[in-house]
Design a protein around this motif. Structure first.
Motif, PDB file in Angstrom:
ATOM      1  N   THR A   6      -6.901   3.922  -0.553  1.00 38.31           N
ATOM      2  CA  THR A   6      -6.419   5.170   0.034  1.00 38.31           C
ATOM      3  C   THR A   6      -6.979   5.409   1.441  1.00 38.31           C
ATOM      4  N   GLN A  66      -1.618  10.509  -2.984  1.00 39.21           N
ATOM      5  CA  GLN A  66      -0.529   9.867  -3.717  1.00 39.21           C
ATOM      6  C   GLN A  66       0.380   9.016  -2.829  1.00 39.21           C
ATOM      7  N   GLU A  67       0.534   9.380  -1.564  1.00 33.40           N
ATOM      8  CA  GLU A  67       1.386   8.608  -0.662  1.00 33.40           C
ATOM      9  C   GLU A  67       0.906   7.162  -0.514  1.00 33.40           C
ATOM     10  N   VAL A  70       2.691   4.625  -2.820  1.00 35.08           N
ATOM     11  CA  VAL A  70       3.965   4.166  -2.262  1.00 35.08           C
ATOM     12  C   VAL A  70       3.714   3.207  -1.100  1.00 35.08           C
ATOM     13  N   LYS A  71       2.782   3.558  -0.223  1.00 34.89           N
ATOM     14  CA  LYS A  71       2.468   2.705   0.928  1.00 34.89           C
ATOM     15  C   LYS A  71       2.040   1.311   0.469  1.00 34.89           C
TER      16      LYS A  71
END
Length: 80
Positions: A6, A66-67, A70-71
């Motif tokens: 992250t 949370q992004e 997806v990344k």
């Protein structure tokens, strides 16, 4: 389930996690490291050595990060 790197890793890239991964699932990107969800064996070795506490099990990624799930998938082009 795989581990996800992250935002604390953005620009950090110390690489301790790559040395700890027994299956070479961690790859360097332009701005951070990424964990290949198809290779990750969920051992947690990378999480234990991350100097910036950027690595989480996918189902434990904080809401505001949370992004990065997806990344990470987009980096490896892995469908959800």
């Amino acid at each position: 389930m795989a581990f996800v790197i992250t935002s604390p890793c953005l620009g950090e890239k110390s690489g301790d996690c790559t040395d700890a991964c027994p299956v070479d699932a961690i790859h360097e990107g332009d701005d951070q490291y990424y964990i290949d969800p198809d290779l990750c064996i969920d051992c947690g070795a990378c999480e234990a050595v991350c100097p910036v506490a950027a690595i989480f099990a996918e189902d434990s990624v904080p809401e505001h990060e949370q992004e990065f799930i997806v990344k990470n998938r987009l980096f490896f082009r892995t469908p959800a």
